[in-house]
Enzyme design. Structure first.
Site, PDB file in Angstrom:
ATOM      1  N   HIS A 163       0.848  -1.196   0.000  1.00 52.37           N
ATOM      2  CA  HIS A 163       0.000   0.000   0.000  1.00 52.37           C
ATOM      3  C   HIS A 163       0.887   1.251   0.000  1.00 52.37           C
TER       4      HIS A 163
ATOM      5  N   ASP B  87       6.828  20.429 -27.424  1.00 56.00           N
ATOM      6  CA  ASP B  87       6.655  19.125 -26.783  1.00 56.00           C
ATOM      7  C   ASP B  87       7.677  19.068 -25.658  1.00 56.00           C
TER       8      ASP B  87
ATOM      9  N   TRP C  80       7.151   0.165   3.834  1.00 56.48           N
ATOM     10  CA  TRP C  80       7.650   0.875   2.643  1.00 56.48           C
ATOM     11  C   TRP C  80       9.023   1.482   2.904  1.00 56.48           C
TER      12      TRP C  80
ATOM     13  N   SER D 191      13.080   5.435 -13.956  1.00 52.98           N
ATOM     14  CA  SER D 191      11.969   6.149 -14.573  1.00 52.98           C
ATOM     15  C   SER D 191      11.898   7.585 -14.069  1.00 52.98           C
ATOM     16  N   SER D 192      11.991   7.737 -12.734  1.00 55.75           N
ATOM     17  CA  SER D 192      11.894   9.095 -12.198  1.00 55.75           C
ATOM     18  C   SER D 192      13.047   9.966 -12.664  1.00 55.75           C
TER      19      SER D 192
ATOM     20  N   HIS E  76      13.232  11.797   2.982  1.00 60.30           N
ATOM     21  CA  HIS E  76      12.611  13.055   3.323  1.00 60.30           C
ATOM     22  C   HIS E  76      12.404  13.950   2.113  1.00 60.30           C
TER      23      HIS E  76
ATOM     24  N   GLU F  83      11.934  13.020  -0.672  1.00 55.97           N
ATOM     25  CA  GLU F  83      10.850  12.346  -1.377  1.00 55.97           C
ATOM     26  C   GLU F  83       9.471  12.869  -0.933  1.00 55.97           C
TER      27      GLU F  83
ATOM     28  N   TYR G  42       8.709  15.746   0.081  1.00 56.94           N
ATOM     29  CA  TYR G  42       8.467  17.059  -0.523  1.00 56.94           C
ATOM     30  C   TYR G  42       8.287  16.950  -2.016  1.00 56.94           C
TER      31      TYR G  42
ATOM     32  N   SER H   3      -1.781  26.969  -6.254  1.00 58.39           N
ATOM     33  CA  SER H   3      -1.631  28.402  -6.534  1.00 58.39           C
ATOM     34  C   SER H   3      -2.430  28.795  -7.765  1.00 58.39           C
TER      35      SER H   3
ATOM     36  N   HIS I  63      14.956  13.386  11.268  1.00 52.65           N
ATOM     37  CA  HIS I  63      13.787  13.541  12.144  1.00 52.65           C
ATOM     38  C   HIS I  63      12.902  12.293  12.101  1.00 52.65           C
ATOM     39  N   HIS I  64      13.183  11.400  11.155  1.00 51.79           N
ATOM     40  CA  HIS I  64      12.482  10.110  11.167  1.00 51.79           C
ATOM     41  C   HIS I  64      13.171   9.118  12.095  1.00 51.79           C
TER      42      HIS I  64
ATOM     43  N   THR J 101       6.800  27.164   4.448  1.00 53.71           N
ATOM     44  CA  THR J 101       5.484  26.588   4.183  1.00 53.71           C
ATOM     45  C   THR J 101       4.394  27.528   4.671  1.00 53.71           C
TER      46      THR J 101
ATOM     47  N   LYS K  12       3.713  30.186   2.261  1.00 49.33           N
ATOM     48  CA  LYS K  12       2.837  29.775   1.171  1.00 49.33           C
ATOM     49  C   LYS K  12       1.367  29.810   1.598  1.00 49.33           C
TER      50      LYS K  12
ATOM     51  N   ARG L 110       1.998   1.719  14.926  1.00 51.57           N
ATOM     52  CA  ARG L 110       1.717   1.468  13.501  1.00 51.57           C
ATOM     53  C   ARG L 110       2.013   0.022  13.164  1.00 51.57           C
TER      54      ARG L 110
HETATM   55  C1  HEA Z   1       0.014   9.019  -1.079  1.00 49.24           C
HETATM   56  C2  HEA Z   1      -0.028   8.117  -0.325  1.00 49.24           C
HETATM   57  C3  HEA Z   1      -1.156   7.428   0.383  1.00 49.24           C
HETATM   58  C4  HEA Z   1      -2.519   7.427   0.156  1.00 49.24           C
HETATM   59  C5  HEA Z   1      -3.292   8.146  -0.911  1.00 49.24           C
HETATM   60  C6  HEA Z   1      -3.078   6.574   1.163  1.00 49.24           C
HETATM   61  C7  HEA Z   1      -4.450   6.309   1.278  1.00 49.24           C
HETATM   62  C8  HEA Z   1      -5.008   5.574   2.309  1.00 49.24           C
HETATM   63  N1  HEA Z   1      -4.343   4.974   3.344  1.00 49.24           N
HETATM   64 FE1  HEA Z   1      -2.332   4.884   3.572  1.00 49.24          FE
HETATM   65  N2  HEA Z   1      -0.320   4.810   3.801  1.00 49.24           N
HETATM   66  C9  HEA Z   1       0.620   5.450   3.046  1.00 49.24           C
HETATM   67  C10 HEA Z   1       0.362   6.313   2.000  1.00 49.24           C
HETATM   68  C11 HEA Z   1      -0.907   6.577   1.497  1.00 49.24           C
HETATM   69  N3  HEA Z   1      -2.084   6.084   1.969  1.00 49.24           N
HETATM   70  C12 HEA Z   1       1.942   5.125   3.487  1.00 49.24           C
HETATM   71  C13 HEA Z   1       3.251   5.651   2.898  1.00 49.24           C
HETATM   72  C14 HEA Z   1       1.783   4.259   4.564  1.00 49.24           C
HETATM   73  C15 HEA Z   1       2.884   3.633   5.420  1.00 49.24           C
HETATM   74  C16 HEA Z   1       3.161   2.244   4.977  1.00 49.24           C
HETATM   75  C17 HEA Z   1       4.095   1.569   5.923  1.00 49.24           C
HETATM   76  O1  HEA Z   1       3.877   1.640   7.146  1.00 49.24           O
HETATM   77  O2  HEA Z   1       5.053   0.970   5.430  1.00 49.24           O
HETATM   78  C18 HEA Z   1       0.351   4.091   4.751  1.00 49.24           C
HETATM   79  C19 HEA Z   1      -0.221   3.318   5.759  1.00 49.24           C
HETATM   80  C20 HEA Z   1      -1.580   3.248   6.020  1.00 49.24           C
HETATM   81  C21 HEA Z   1      -2.142   2.695   7.194  1.00 49.24           C
HETATM   82  C22 HEA Z   1      -1.360   2.172   8.396  1.00 49.24           C
HETATM   83  C23 HEA Z   1      -1.161   0.725   8.361  1.00 49.24           C
HETATM   84  C24 HEA Z   1      -0.355   0.304   9.520  1.00 49.24           C
HETATM   85  O3  HEA Z   1       0.534   1.020   9.947  1.00 49.24           O
HETATM   86  O4  HEA Z   1      -0.628  -0.809  10.024  1.00 49.24           O
HETATM   87  C25 HEA Z   1      -3.506   2.781   7.084  1.00 49.24           C
HETATM   88  C26 HEA Z   1      -4.462   2.322   8.089  1.00 49.24           C
HETATM   89  O5  HEA Z   1      -5.540   2.691   8.141  1.00 49.24           O
HETATM   90  C27 HEA Z   1      -3.769   3.416   5.815  1.00 49.24           C
HETATM   91  C28 HEA Z   1      -5.031   3.701   5.322  1.00 49.24           C
HETATM   92  C29 HEA Z   1      -5.272   4.405   4.146  1.00 49.24           C
HETATM   93  C30 HEA Z   1      -6.602   4.644   3.619  1.00 49.24           C
HETATM   94  C31 HEA Z   1      -7.887   4.169   4.200  1.00 49.24           C
HETATM   95  C32 HEA Z   1      -6.421   5.358   2.452  1.00 49.24           C
HETATM   96  C33 HEA Z   1      -7.506   5.854   1.533  1.00 49.24           C
HETATM   97  O6  HEA Z   1      -7.347   7.228   1.316  1.00 49.24           O
HETATM   98  C34 HEA Z   1      -7.482   5.096   0.239  1.00 49.24           C
HETATM   99  C35 HEA Z   1      -8.690   5.448  -0.577  1.00 49.24           C
HETATM  100  C36 HEA Z   1      -8.692   4.899  -1.968  1.00 49.24           C
HETATM  101  C37 HEA Z   1      -9.378   3.834  -2.363  1.00 49.24           C
HETATM  102  C38 HEA Z   1     -10.161   3.022  -1.419  1.00 49.24           C
HETATM  103  C39 HEA Z   1      -9.328   3.361  -3.752  1.00 49.24           C
HETATM  104  C40 HEA Z   1     -10.461   3.716  -4.620  1.00 49.24           C
HETATM  105  C41 HEA Z   1     -11.688   2.893  -4.547  1.00 49.24           C
HETATM  106  C42 HEA Z   1     -11.874   1.580  -4.722  1.00 49.24           C
HETATM  107  C43 HEA Z   1     -10.762   0.604  -4.828  1.00 49.24           C
HETATM  108  C44 HEA Z   1     -13.203   1.029  -4.819  1.00 49.24           C
HETATM  109  C45 HEA Z   1     -13.490  -0.032  -3.863  1.00 49.24           C
HETATM  110  C46 HEA Z   1     -13.790   0.527  -2.534  1.00 49.24           C
HETATM  111  C47 HEA Z   1     -14.366  -0.176  -1.534  1.00 49.24           C
HETATM  112  C48 HEA Z   1     -14.639  -1.612  -1.656  1.00 49.24           C
HETATM  113  C49 HEA Z   1     -14.733   0.505  -0.248  1.00 49.24           C
HETATM  114  N4  HEA Z   1      -2.576   3.696   5.189  1.00 49.24           N
HETATM  115  C1  HEA Z   2       3.598  15.199   1.416  1.00 51.83           C
HETATM  116  C2  HEA Z   2       4.251  14.687   2.318  1.00 51.83           C
HETATM  117  C3  HEA Z   2       4.701  15.290   3.594  1.00 51.83           C
HETATM  118  C4  HEA Z   2       4.839  16.614   3.975  1.00 51.83           C
HETATM  119  C5  HEA Z   2       4.564  17.854   3.162  1.00 51.83           C
HETATM  120  C6  HEA Z   2       5.332  16.592   5.306  1.00 51.83           C
HETATM  121  C7  HEA Z   2       5.594  17.743   6.029  1.00 51.83           C
HETATM  122  C8  HEA Z   2       6.212  17.773   7.277  1.00 51.83           C
HETATM  123  N1  HEA Z   2       6.531  16.676   8.040  1.00 51.83           N
HETATM  124 FE1  HEA Z   2       6.134  14.731   7.562  1.00 51.83          FE
HETATM  125  N2  HEA Z   2       5.997  12.808   6.981  1.00 51.83           N
HETATM  126  C9  HEA Z   2       5.529  12.339   5.789  1.00 51.83           C
HETATM  127  C10 HEA Z   2       5.086  13.113   4.737  1.00 51.83           C
HETATM  128  C11 HEA Z   2       5.114  14.498   4.728  1.00 51.83           C
HETATM  129  N3  HEA Z   2       5.481  15.315   5.755  1.00 51.83           N
HETATM  130  C12 HEA Z   2       5.521  10.904   5.761  1.00 51.83           C
HETATM  131  C13 HEA Z   2       5.069  10.032   4.604  1.00 51.83           C
HETATM  132  C14 HEA Z   2       6.012  10.493   6.992  1.00 51.83           C
HETATM  133  C15 HEA Z   2       6.147   9.079   7.553  1.00 51.83           C
HETATM  134  C16 HEA Z   2       7.129   8.214   6.892  1.00 51.83           C
HETATM  135  C17 HEA Z   2       7.108   6.850   7.512  1.00 51.83           C
HETATM  136  O1  HEA Z   2       7.686   6.690   8.606  1.00 51.83           O
HETATM  137  O2  HEA Z   2       6.477   5.930   6.933  1.00 51.83           O
HETATM  138  C18 HEA Z   2       6.316  11.713   7.728  1.00 51.83           C
HETATM  139  C19 HEA Z   2       6.871  11.711   9.004  1.00 51.83           C
HETATM  140  C20 HEA Z   2       7.302  12.854   9.644  1.00 51.83           C
HETATM  141  C21 HEA Z   2       8.113  12.835  10.822  1.00 51.83           C
HETATM  142  C22 HEA Z   2       8.655  11.591  11.534  1.00 51.83           C
HETATM  143  C23 HEA Z   2       7.702  11.138  12.551  1.00 51.83           C
HETATM  144  C24 HEA Z   2       8.121   9.850  13.149  1.00 51.83           C
HETATM  145  O3  HEA Z   2       8.206   8.853  12.444  1.00 51.83           O
HETATM  146  O4  HEA Z   2       8.336   9.851  14.371  1.00 51.83           O
HETATM  147  C25 HEA Z   2       8.346  14.139  11.158  1.00 51.83           C
HETATM  148  C26 HEA Z   2       9.146  14.584  12.339  1.00 51.83           C
HETATM  149  O5  HEA Z   2       9.645  15.614  12.388  1.00 51.83           O
HETATM  150  C27 HEA Z   2       7.677  14.964  10.180  1.00 51.83           C
HETATM  151  C28 HEA Z   2       7.670  16.346  10.179  1.00 51.83           C
HETATM  152  C29 HEA Z   2       7.140  17.142   9.152  1.00 51.83           C
HETATM  153  C30 HEA Z   2       7.203  18.592   9.139  1.00 51.83           C
HETATM  154  C31 HEA Z   2       7.763  19.477  10.204  1.00 51.83           C
HETATM  155  C32 HEA Z   2       6.630  18.975   7.952  1.00 51.83           C
HETATM  156  C33 HEA Z   2       6.498  20.411   7.467  1.00 51.83           C
HETATM  157  O6  HEA Z   2       6.873  20.513   6.129  1.00 51.83           O
HETATM  158  C34 HEA Z   2       5.108  20.930   7.638  1.00 51.83           C
HETATM  159  C35 HEA Z   2       5.082  22.434   7.466  1.00 51.83           C
HETATM  160  C36 HEA Z   2       3.685  23.002   7.474  1.00 51.83           C
HETATM  161  C37 HEA Z   2       3.122  23.689   8.476  1.00 51.83           C
HETATM  162  C38 HEA Z   2       3.831  23.940   9.766  1.00 51.83           C
HETATM  163  C39 HEA Z   2       1.702  24.191   8.363  1.00 51.83           C
HETATM  164  C40 HEA Z   2       1.522  25.494   7.675  1.00 51.83           C
HETATM  165  C41 HEA Z   2       2.209  26.625   8.327  1.00 51.83           C
HETATM  166  C42 HEA Z   2       1.597  27.682   8.899  1.00 51.83           C
HETATM  167  C43 HEA Z   2       0.120  27.832   8.921  1.00 51.83           C
HETATM  168  C44 HEA Z   2       2.438  28.759   9.422  1.00 51.83           C
HETATM  169  C45 HEA Z   2       2.461  28.935  10.899  1.00 51.83           C
HETATM  170  C46 HEA Z   2       3.046  27.813  11.610  1.00 51.83           C
HETATM  171  C47 HEA Z   2       4.054  27.891  12.492  1.00 51.83           C
HETATM  172  C48 HEA Z   2       4.929  29.070  12.655  1.00 51.83           C
HETATM  173  C49 HEA Z   2       4.320  26.740  13.364  1.00 51.83           C
HETATM  174  N4  HEA Z   2       7.048  14.154   9.271  1.00 51.83           N
HETATM  175 CU   LIG Z   3      10.568  13.781   6.787  1.00 51.10          CU
END
Ligand code: HEA
Ligand code: HEA
Ligand SMILES: [Cu+2]
Ligand code: CUA
Lengths: 535, 375, 300
Positions: A78, A107, A143, A171-172, A255, A257, A259, A270, A304-305, A330, A333, A452
């Site tokens: 997933h 193109d 993942w 690919s990327s 990380h 990634e 962003y 925007s 920070h992870h 951020t 923005k 988790r």
């Molecule tokens: C962009 C990334 C993305 C997106 C879009 C989603 C979308 C969703 N994610 Fe996920 N998720 C991750 C990225 C994302 N996730 C990542 C990176 C992890 C961590 C993995 C790891 O721990 O290694 C994670 C882990 C994660 C967990 C934690 C699992 C665990 O730690 O044990 C859960 C649990 O609820 C969850 C739920 C969902 C749900 C309900 C959606 C929903 O938004 C999905 C909705 C979309 C659909 C459902 C598809 C469209 C419709 C159909 C297929 C029709 C059929 C529908 C029905 C039969 C109801 N995700």
């Molecule tokens: C699109 C993807 C995305 C984005 C944009 C971000 C944005 C941020 N993330 Fe997140 N992050 C993930 C995707 C993302 N993250 C994923 C996938 C994981 C889990 C990976 C895994 O373990 O599987 C993760 C995990 C993760 C962790 C690790 C947690 C843990 O495993 O213990 C941390 C810790 O610092 C973190 C921090 C942040 C911060 C500080 C931002 C900042 O960029 C956010 C900045 C935005 C704001 C703060 C809000 C807007 C600001 C304002 C309104 C201004 C005023 C605010 C202040 C002055 C405070 N993220």
């Molecule tokens: Cu990060």
């Protein structure tokens, strides 16, 4: 458009070739863009179906429908599919469609490479999914595939996983080289860097990030391959290596990634906000600088992870401060978006609704990210559902909503037809409500202590998990409306005008060409040094 | 319409924050460090909450106030250096405000002076081992929730999935230092009430410390994905008075002596079988399954296994040494000689493995001999 | 040279899809081959080999197509600039690939090994490895039974014996060849084809000498020094870093060989020699990586 170019192939001017081979052999940025978008749409359903399995298993405490082993395979795939198979390809697809149109290029710069970049993606994911049928089962190590669970203790299919990650990386990288080259080399005369649409800017920086970090991921999986099959000891203390080294290399990629998955969204949002506010974007140049600083900072925050791996305290503090800094650009923005809407003349068509929800819910996700950045507090948050809540807030109503918004926004331009507005709004409201129902309670169970990646949980988490699951099913079903709306638009939509949106006037080159945009939009670039007229 | 949603969404979000506090918020902490981190969490939370309310509130206002109206043109302005400068500074100040308490707490959490009692915690797939370094006492702690509960065949108890056979017992009032490591993959030792979450990394040692002042039972779980039964390796820490703690250590030491005596005793096949079944249920079923069929392809079947039926020496070796690079680990330390002998006997005589019909048993003495020969 | 004023967008092409197919085949081939290592009756390597054949075949046709298009004057200046951008960013991606390994080496040397040996903030780790001492190059590993350590290492000897040290000659070859290829390019720009060919041949010779010397060094390591991939983290980083570098030298040498052959057959002109220029940048990149590598792998 005038100035027909000399060509040795006559199908060049008329439009696409007929039949299926069109899609296999195409070099046209629009075709390739569509391929990317459809691929990512299909993968959304595949990855979403896996999420549904996860939520069904977690519906109630106790073993429900799958074994713990299969549950881990579901979580892993997933995550991998959503990240590498949905969000990234969708953004590349949008880049393919829009960048040449927005900068007035004929193109993409390297069209054949562009086709290759796409077609190796289905290959990579085909391989990944085929591991479900192989002996040992699909990857089951998350993942983030931490060693040594992904090396010494991994199922034999990890070898295929490694190679498929290599291919995704290739690919990327090729895709990004193409995008950067297009942006730097193919802009219409007169379009200086600081006049580029923000979507183009966001992709220029994203592509740079991709080229910088995908090779590092390739390095990480290569080290794994060597450790598994060739006796090296990168991640094995017995030979002088360190399992934590894997995490450093992975997150150096990982990380930036995350962003990569949000910067293009910033660009999209925007555009949509300025269009439906009928006002120019507020603080264009600070938007550009903000994206650039987020990208630069993203290279120095990776650990920070890893606050709980036992880093020296200087490391903990450094990574805490640097992570917190990202809130500044951020925030700039977010405030700029608000200021763009301020004293505008707002209407709420479907793309705008999704964009507004993006700003609101991304802010919530960002603020929880900021809480995670506080290292000592992260000792408690880390690897709980609080983290899951954080990243779904930035990824689902963040990245995914921005893609949905972009599709609604540009679909009339691509197809020449309007989607069904009522259906679109229904889709929005259902998604908006259910997405919060799904991911908001995750904060609570996370704080209350639910880890988790577990297939079963203690009794005190039962109530909220049920709510989450119901929300998730609802959200999944709502996405069927999206599919339906897109298909309906393609086959039964009403014709759209060139400008499509009232507020799109003067908001970019794509609105100056017909809807649908001709197969070859600009055979010679428009000259922007002369005053423009809207067609 | 938009405005109404946010009106609707905001209280929904904030309300749920106030409902049933315990179930939805972090543990307030049972130690000084735990309380301090909880305090930090709340500080940061309220700041973020306030920012969230401000931003979403402003947004709701804008959406309502500036919706398109007949005869009202949109303004034309598109930047303001002053405003942008102001809010950048504002963000920076907020962040500085947050980082000060965070840094102070961080330094306190990292205080790494020696403890009164040092406990080596080793994560195994899927159990914890606790070793009181000064007292040379060591034991394993396994999940004790029954399979029936997990498979919904029996009602689930109050501490479903959070109960173990052997608690980690610590004295109140003493400074306890944990040395955390792992034997196979990465695990993570987390007890929310102590605010300790430290990854257990194979080959490396992390440290954490705690000091509990009131007796009590504290539960936690492994928080790093460590394979299929990651969700099934809970932690239970019991804080008792120093006197009770002393008693506990003495008991453990005596038990060790008793075990040694048992090894010398002559065991009958029935006794070994009875004991072996228990050992098997506790330690082996996770992989080799109740019916001995294993889980292809990773976990081999013991039913009908050539080694189990015919190669006693090799089976002893496997149990004592584990299999390098496979999930099969060494049981030499986890189980006593008697238990190992019993479980081997059990596997040799169950599931139709007793083809030779000679009722072969393995005596604890043989395991002891293996150990002594190795030395 | 470009006669076109517009940007050439090739019509649909079969090449990429074949390339994608060969990559698909490659993944299955490589995956099964590696998983079957040590199995006698495995056919998987044939999948791998056929994927390579398909890949090389496709590349051959791809490059010939590009050359043909260029020769028939379909490429504008702008398109050539695209190639320049493309190649530069590709090299940047390669730099980052090596960066991952430099990062790993740095981490191991600065943190992991000292910690294991009882030094630094996590020195307490040493309780798990009693008797292990940190040193670099790491000759004794924490667990010598699993990872036997190396008997000898490749570090730089006393300056008076420098001539017995292969990396010295390797460095000499590679640095010189970086110069000679620059000379070749300069000669081509002045349309001095004779000098151009000469310098290309010299460059290639030096490149191949490097490859041979490197193989000798590997042979020595395995045969006489007990330095293997499985010797522990020193062997691991040594072979992976020099190995990937060597692999890139081979790639570069193949590219340059093709360019030389094309040069001999009269390709390239003073202004239009992108293929050669790209090959030469690649060669310089390989050279720079080598110098960094010598510093961190052999010298310090
Ligand atoms: C962009 C990334 C993305 C997106 C879009 C989603 C979308 C969703 N994610 Fe996920 N998720 C991750 C990225 C994302 N996730 C990542 C990176 C992890 C961590 C993995 C790891 O721990 O290694 C994670 C882990 C994660 C967990 C934690 C699992 C665990 O730690 O044990 C859960 C649990 O609820 C969850 C739920 C969902 C749900 C309900 C959606 C929903 O938004 C999905 C909705 C979309 C659909 C459902 C598809 C469209 C419709 C159909 C297929 C029709 C059929 C529908 C029905 C039969 C109801 N995700
Ligand atoms: C699109 C993807 C995305 C984005 C944009 C971000 C944005 C941020 N993330 Fe997140 N992050 C993930 C995707 C993302 N993250 C994923 C996938 C994981 C889990 C990976 C895994 O373990 O599987 C993760 C995990 C993760 C962790 C690790 C947690 C843990 O495993 O213990 C941390 C810790 O610092 C973190 C921090 C942040 C911060 C500080 C931002 C900042 O960029 C956010 C900045 C935005 C704001 C703060 C809000 C807007 C600001 C304002 C309104 C201004 C005023 C605010 C202040 C002055 C405070 N993220
Ligand atoms: Cu990060
Ligand atoms: Cu042990 Cu998770």
């Amino acid at each position: 458009m005038s100035a027909v170019i000399e060509s040795h192939h006559d199908d060049h001017h008329h439009g696409p070739a007929k039949g299926f081979s069109r899609w296999l052999y195409t070099t046209n940025h629009k075709d390739i863009g569509s391929l990317y978008l459809w691929f990512s749409f299909i993968m959304l359903f595949v990855g979403g179906a896996m999420a549904m399995v996860i939520r069904a298993e977690l519906f109630e405490p106790g073993s429900q429908i799958v074994s713990p082993e299969f549950y881990n395979q579901m979580v892993t795939n997933h995550g991998l599919i959503m990240v590498f198979g949905v969000i990234m390809p969708a953004f590349v697809g949008l880049a393919n469609w829009m960048i040449p149109m927005q900068i007035g290029a004929p193109d993409m710069a390297l069209p054949r490479l562009n086709n290759l970049s796409f077609w190796i993606l289905p290959a990579a994911f085909g391989v990944l999914l085929s591991t479900f049928l192989m002996e040992g089962g699909a990857p089951n190590f998350g993942w983030t595939f931490y060693a040594p669970l992904s090396t010494e203790y991994a199922p034999p299919t990890v070898t295929f996983f490694i190679f498929s990650v290599h291919i995704m990386g290739a690919s990327s990288i090729m895709g990004s080289i193409n995008i950067i080259t297009t942006i730097l080399n193919m802009r219409a005369p007169g379009m200086t860097l600081m006049k580029m649409p923000l979507f183009v800017w966001s992709w220029l920086i994203t592509a740079y990030l991709l080229i910088a970090v995908m090779p590092v991921l390739a390095g990480a999986v290569t080290m794994m391959l060597m450790d598994i099959h060739f006796g090296t000891s990168f991640f094995n203390a017995a030979g002088g290596g360190d399992p934590v080294l894997f995490q450093h290399v992975f997150w150096f990629f990982g990380h930036p990634e995350v962003y990569i998955m949000i910067l293009p969204a910033f660009g999209i949002i925007s555009h949509i906000i300025e269009t439906f506010s009928r006002k120019p974007i507020f603080g264009y140049s600070s938007m550009v600088y903000a994206i650039a600083s987020i990208a630069l900072l993203s290279f120095v925050v990776w650990a920070h992870h890893m606050f709980t791996v036992g880093m020296p305290i200087a490391g903990e503090l450094f990574f805490m401060y640097s992570t917190m800094l990202i809130a500044i650009p951020t925030g700039v923005k977010v405030f700029n978006w608000l200021s763009t809407m301020f004293r505008g003349s707002l209407t709420f068509e479907t793309p705008m609704l999704f964009a507004i929800a993006f700003v609101a819910l991304f802010t919530i996700g960002g603020l929880s990210g900021l809480m995670l950045a506080i290292a000592p507090a992260d000792f408690q948050y880390h690897d709980t559902y609080f983290v899951v809540a954080h990243f779904h807030y930035v990824l689902v109503p963040g990245a995914l909503f921005s893609i949905v918004a972009a599709v609604y926004y540009w679909l009339p331009k691509w197809t020449g037809y309007m989607y069904d507005e009522v259906l679109g709004k229904t889709h929005f409201w259902l998604s908006f409500i259910s997405v919060n129902l799904t991911f908001f309670p995750m904060h609570f169970v996370g704080l209350a202590g639910m880890p988790r990646r577990i297939p079963d949980y203690a009794m005190q988490f039962a109530d909220y998990n049920m709510i989450v699951s119901v929300g998730a099913f609802l959200f999944g079903l709502s996405q069927l409306l999206f599919l339906f709306n897109v298909l309906k638009c393609v086959y039964y939509g009403k014709s759209a005008t060139a400008e499509v949106w009232e507020g799109a006037k003067g908001k970019g080159l794509e609105w100056t060409v017909d809807s649908p945009a001709p197969y070859h939009t600009f055979e010679t670039s428009p000259d922007l040094t002369k005053p423009q007229t809207n067609s | 319409m938009i405005f109404r949603t946010f009106l609707f969404a905001l209280p929904f979000m904030s309300l749920s924050v106030f409902a049933g506090w315990d179930d939805i918020n972090m543990s307030p902490g049972a130690t000084a460090l735990g309380q301090e981190i909880f305090g930090l969490h709340m500080t940061i939370f309220w700041i973020c909450f306030a920012i969230g309310v401000a931003v979403l509130g402003a947004m709701a206002f804008i959406l309502f106030r500036y919706r398109k109206k007949e005869g009202v043109e949109a303004a034309k302005f598109d930047d303001s250096t002053f405003l942008e400068f102001t809010w950048t500074i504002l963000f920076a100040l907020i962040l500085i405000g947050m980082s000060i308490p965070a840094t102070i707490t961080m330094i306190r959490a990292y205080d790494d002076t020696e403890g009164d009692i040092n406990i080596l915690i080793t994560g195994h797939q899927w159990k914890w081992q606790y070793e009181y370094i000064e007292d040379e006492v060591s034991f394993f702690s396994n999940l004790s929730t029954s399979l029936d509960e997990r498979n919904n065949l029996a009602p689930k108890g109050e501490n479903y999935l959070l109960e173990v056979d052997e608690h980690l017992v610590i004295p109140t009032g003493a400074r306890i230092r944990f040395l955390i490591t792992a034997n196979d993959v990465i695990h993570s030792w987390w007890v929310p009430d102590f605010a300790i979450k430290q990854d257990a990394i194979p080959g490396f040692v992390n440290t954490g410390w705690t000091q509990v002042n009131e007796p009590g039972i504290f539960r936690g779980q492994c928080t790093e994905l460590c394979g299929q039964y990651h969700g099934y390796m809970p932690i239970v820490v019991e804080a008792v008075s120093p006197e009770e703690y002393k008693e506990f250590i003495i008991q453990k030491k005596e038990a060790k002596l008793q075990q040694a005596a048992l090894t010398e005793k002559l065991w009958t096949a029935e006794e070994l079988m009875a004991m072996g079944e228990g050992v098997y249920q506790k330690n082996c079923v996770a992989c080799h399954q109740v019916n001995g069929e294993g889980l292809a392809p990773v976990f081999p079947a013991l039913a009908g296994s050539d080694i189990v039926m015919n190669d006693k020496a090799r089976q002893i070796e496997i149990l004592m040494e584990g299999v390098q690079g496979a999930a099969m680990q060494s049981y030499a330390e986890q189980l006593t000689e008697v238990e190992i002998a019993a479980v081997i006997t059990y596997t040799k005589r169950s599931w139709g493995n007793d083809v030779n019909g000679n009722g072969e048993i393995v005596a604890p003495k043989e395991i002891l001999d293996y150990k002594t020969n190795k030395l | 040279m470009s006669s076109e004023s517009s940007y050439y967008v090739p019509a649909s092409s079969r090449l990429p899809i074949f390339m994608a197919l060969s990559l698909l085949l490659f993944v299955y081939g490589a995956g099964y081959t590696i998983n079957d290592l040590g199995k006698e009756d495995s056919y998987s390597h044939w999948i791998l080999i056929s994927s390579f054949l398909m890949m090389w075949g496709t590349m051959f046709f791809w490059f010939s197509e590009v050359i043909k298009e260029n020769d028939s004057g379909m490429y504008s200046d702008q398109l050539n600039t695209s190639f320049v951008h493309g190649m530069s960013w590709f090299i940047f991606s390669e730099v980052m690939f090596f960066f991952a390994f430099f990062l790993a080496l740095g981490y191991v040397r600065i943190f992991a090994v000292p910690w294991l040996g009882g030094e630094g903030e996590k020195g307490i780790t040493n309780i798990l490895w009693p008797g292990f001492e940190a040193s670099w190059p790491l000759m004794e590993t924490p667990d010598n039974e699993r990872f036997p350590g190396a008997h000898h290492n490749m570090s730089i000897p006393h300056i008076s014996k420098i001539h017995t040290w292969l990396p010295f000659w390797n460095t000499l070859c590679l640095v010189t060849s970086s110069g000679t290829i620059a000379l070749a390019e300069a000669a081509l720009k002045k349309d001095n084809r004779k000098a151009f060919k000469l310098w290309m041949v010299v460059t290639l010779t030096l490149g191949y000498i490097f490859v041979v010397l490197q193989s000798v060094e590997y042979y020595e390591a395995y045969a006489h020094m007990g330095l293997t991939l499985g010797a522990g983290i020193y062997g691991t980083t040594f072979f992976l870093m020099t190995g990937f570098h060597g692999f890139h030298v081979c790639l570069g040498a193949i590219i340059l060989t093709i360019m030389t052959i094309r040069g001999f057959r009269g390709a390239f002109s003073e202004h239009d020699h992108f293929g050669l220029a790209a090959g030469s940048w690649y060669w310089h990149f390989v050279d720079v990586v080598w110098i960094l590598l010598v510093l961190v792998v052999y010298v310090f």
